[in-house]
Motif scaffolding. Structure first.
Motif, mmCIF file in Angstrom:
data_model
loop_
_atom_site.group_PDB
_atom_site.id
_atom_site.type_symbol
_atom_site.label_atom_id
_atom_site.label_comp_id
_atom_site.label_asym_id
_atom_site.label_seq_id
_atom_site.Cartn_x
_atom_site.Cartn_y
_atom_site.Cartn_z
ATOM 1 N N GLU A 21 24.385 87.701 20.351
ATOM 2 C CA GLU A 21 25.875 87.496 19.766
ATOM 3 C C GLU A 21 26.365 86.195 20.586
ATOM 4 O O GLU A 21 27.009 85.440 19.976
ATOM 5 C CB GLU A 21 26.824 88.711 19.987
ATOM 6 N N CYS A 25 23.230 83.544 18.417
ATOM 7 C CA CYS A 25 24.046 83.242 17.132
ATOM 8 C C CYS A 25 25.001 82.017 17.378
ATOM 9 O O CYS A 25 25.414 81.526 16.482
ATOM 10 C CB CYS A 25 24.685 84.469 16.605
ATOM 11 N N CYS A 30 23.224 83.307 12.104
ATOM 12 C CA CYS A 30 23.216 85.002 11.865
ATOM 13 C C CYS A 30 24.221 85.219 10.802
ATOM 14 O O CYS A 30 25.027 84.525 10.452
ATOM 15 C CB CYS A 30 23.837 85.542 13.276
ATOM 16 N N CYS A 31 24.135 86.718 10.582
ATOM 17 C CA CYS A 31 24.995 87.185 9.576
ATOM 18 C C CYS A 31 26.461 87.467 10.129
ATOM 19 O O CYS A 31 26.843 88.669 10.340
ATOM 20 C CB CYS A 31 24.251 88.554 9.065
ATOM 21 N N ASP A 32 27.022 86.295 10.568
ATOM 22 C CA ASP A 32 28.345 86.655 11.320
ATOM 23 C C ASP A 32 29.522 85.641 10.799
ATOM 24 O O ASP A 32 28.988 84.857 10.063
ATOM 25 C CB ASP A 32 28.141 86.557 12.791
ATOM 26 N N ASP A 33 30.647 85.714 11.423
ATOM 27 C CA ASP A 33 31.548 84.738 10.801
ATOM 28 C C ASP A 33 31.571 83.422 11.112
ATOM 29 O O ASP A 33 31.996 82.608 10.667
ATOM 30 C CB ASP A 33 33.071 85.428 11.515
ATOM 31 N N ARG A 34 30.647 83.183 12.093
ATOM 32 C CA ARG A 34 30.337 81.814 12.359
ATOM 33 C C ARG A 34 29.823 81.083 11.238
ATOM 34 O O ARG A 34 29.945 80.007 10.740
ATOM 35 C CB ARG A 34 29.713 81.676 13.946
ATOM 36 N N SER A 35 28.634 81.832 11.259
ATOM 37 C CA SER A 35 27.830 81.137 10.026
ATOM 38 C C SER A 35 28.156 81.527 8.539
ATOM 39 O O SER A 35 27.639 80.801 7.849
ATOM 40 C CB SER A 35 26.160 81.807 10.137
ATOM 41 N N CYS A 145 21.189 90.302 5.442
ATOM 42 C CA CYS A 145 22.646 90.123 5.534
ATOM 43 C C CYS A 145 23.267 90.589 4.275
ATOM 44 O O CYS A 145 23.160 90.061 3.279
ATOM 45 C CB CYS A 145 22.924 88.432 5.676
ATOM 46 N N ARG A 147 26.420 89.948 3.212
ATOM 47 C CA ARG A 147 27.131 89.070 2.663
ATOM 48 C C ARG A 147 26.439 87.881 2.259
ATOM 49 O O ARG A 147 26.343 86.710 2.426
ATOM 50 C CB ARG A 147 28.170 88.373 3.886
#
Ligand code: ATP
Length: 317
Positions: A21, A25, A30-35, A145, A147
């Motif tokens: 994290e 990332c 990564c499958c997160d809000d940044r990407s 992911c 999303r």
């Protein structure tokens, strides 16, 4: 295992998660809000400033995406949108802008998958293996992911039945064998009903209706029916029968004034001023020599804004 070694494993897992994290990332996707920043306002701005002649698309795409993303915790199915229209009306243009706004790496993101009807599914006789391929790949991507964005281009050029495999993946099945499909977005692009859209718009305009006053409801029934009946990937698929497509979006045919705006936008892309007399001369020349119009209304450019890029490039160099 000894309690001590269990603790050690737990610690190592926590360290790994922390590392992922806060280190990995921050630099890799990564499958997160940044990407996946889901920059809806940016999409709204870019559609407003670049998309020509498609007021219905502008009215509906942003609210549809906004609602899906905002309610992602409560979502029970993926967002499924179908774009219909003649060539060169902006379907890929808009799909790319959606990918660029939602994902940091845009269309190059690992969570954006694009299939091309003709190139990826060329053989009528291999429908079975195409179905298996789509099924497997979509599940795999969703597992890496939830999303994810799937764009199916040239749906009308895929053998019919290919999408039957997708129905279960896009339907109200919050978890398909543990795969979360509720946060995904599926977009289907086709020329299906393009000529019907043009015919209908032409008749409405002939009866005094302004293009900008037409509404989604003027076209939606026509699109629903055409998608089900016309040749191509969606023909008589369970996907249409089970009403999993949330929005049918018409891309209206381009008129001469829109093609001129597309040509001007091309000049700007080349850092040239389109209002200069030389540029105006080139634009007029392209309009007169290489744009042909539909036979019924003589109003709509048959290939929309497609191929203009090369024509402008040729004239400039
Ligand atoms: N409505 C539009 N507004 C601005 N530019 C457009 C529009 N439609 C097309 N263009 C320009 O033309 C190019 C080709 O259009 P695009 O690939 O989006 O067409 P399409 O509708 O996907 O066609 P096809 O059905 O053949 O795939 C775009 O990259 C863009 O530069």
């Amino acid at each position: 295992l000894e309690p001590l070694s269990m603790g050690a494993i737990g610690g190592a897992v926590a360290m790994g998660m922390y590392f992922k994290e806060y280190t990995y990332c921050r630099f890799s996707e990564c499958c997160d809000d940044r990407s996946i920043p889901a920059r809806i306002h940016e999409l709204e701005r870019s559609l407003e400033s670049t998309l020509i002649g498609q007021h219905i698309v502008k009215q509906h795409i942003v609210p549809a995406l906004k609602a899906h993303i905002a309610s992602s915790d409560k979502s029970r199915k993926p967002l499924v949108i179908s774009f219909h229209g003649q060539p060169g009306t902006g379907k890929n243009f808009v799909a790319d802008q959606i990918a660029n706004a939602l994902y940091l790496k845009g269309s190059k993101s690992n969570y954006v998958t694009k299939y091309l009807g003709q190139a990826d599914f060329p053989n009528e006789s291999q429908v079975g293996s195409y179905k298996a391929k789509i099924n497997l790949e979509v599940r795999q991507t969703l597992r890496s992911c939830p999303r994810s964005l799937f764009i199916f281009d040239e749906v009308d050029k895929m053998p019919s039945g290919v999408f039957d495999a997708l129905t279960s993946l896009v339907d109200y099945n919050a978890f398909v064998d543990g795969t979360d499909n509720t946060k995904a977005i599926f977009i289907f692009l086709s020329n299906t009903a393009g000529s019907h859209i043009a015919g209908h718009l032409g008749s409405m305009m002939k009866n005094g209706r302004l293009r900008e006053d037409t509404r989604l409801s003027d076209f939606e029934p026509l699109l629903r029916k055409a998608a089900y009946n016309m040749d191509g990937g969606m023909k008589k698929t369970t996907m249409i029968e089970s009403l999993v497509i949330d929005h049918f979006i018409p891309f209206l045919p381009m008129e001469k004034a829109h093609v001129i705006k597309c040509l001007e936008a091309e000049f700007v892309r080349w850092f040239r001023d389109p209002t200069q007399p030389k540029a105006q001369e080139i634009i007029e020349d392209i309009i007169n020599s290489s744009i042909s119009y539909d036979r019924t209304h003589s109003l709509f450019a048959i290939s929309g804004c497609k191929t203009l890029e090369k024509k402008v490039a040729m004239a400039i160099h």
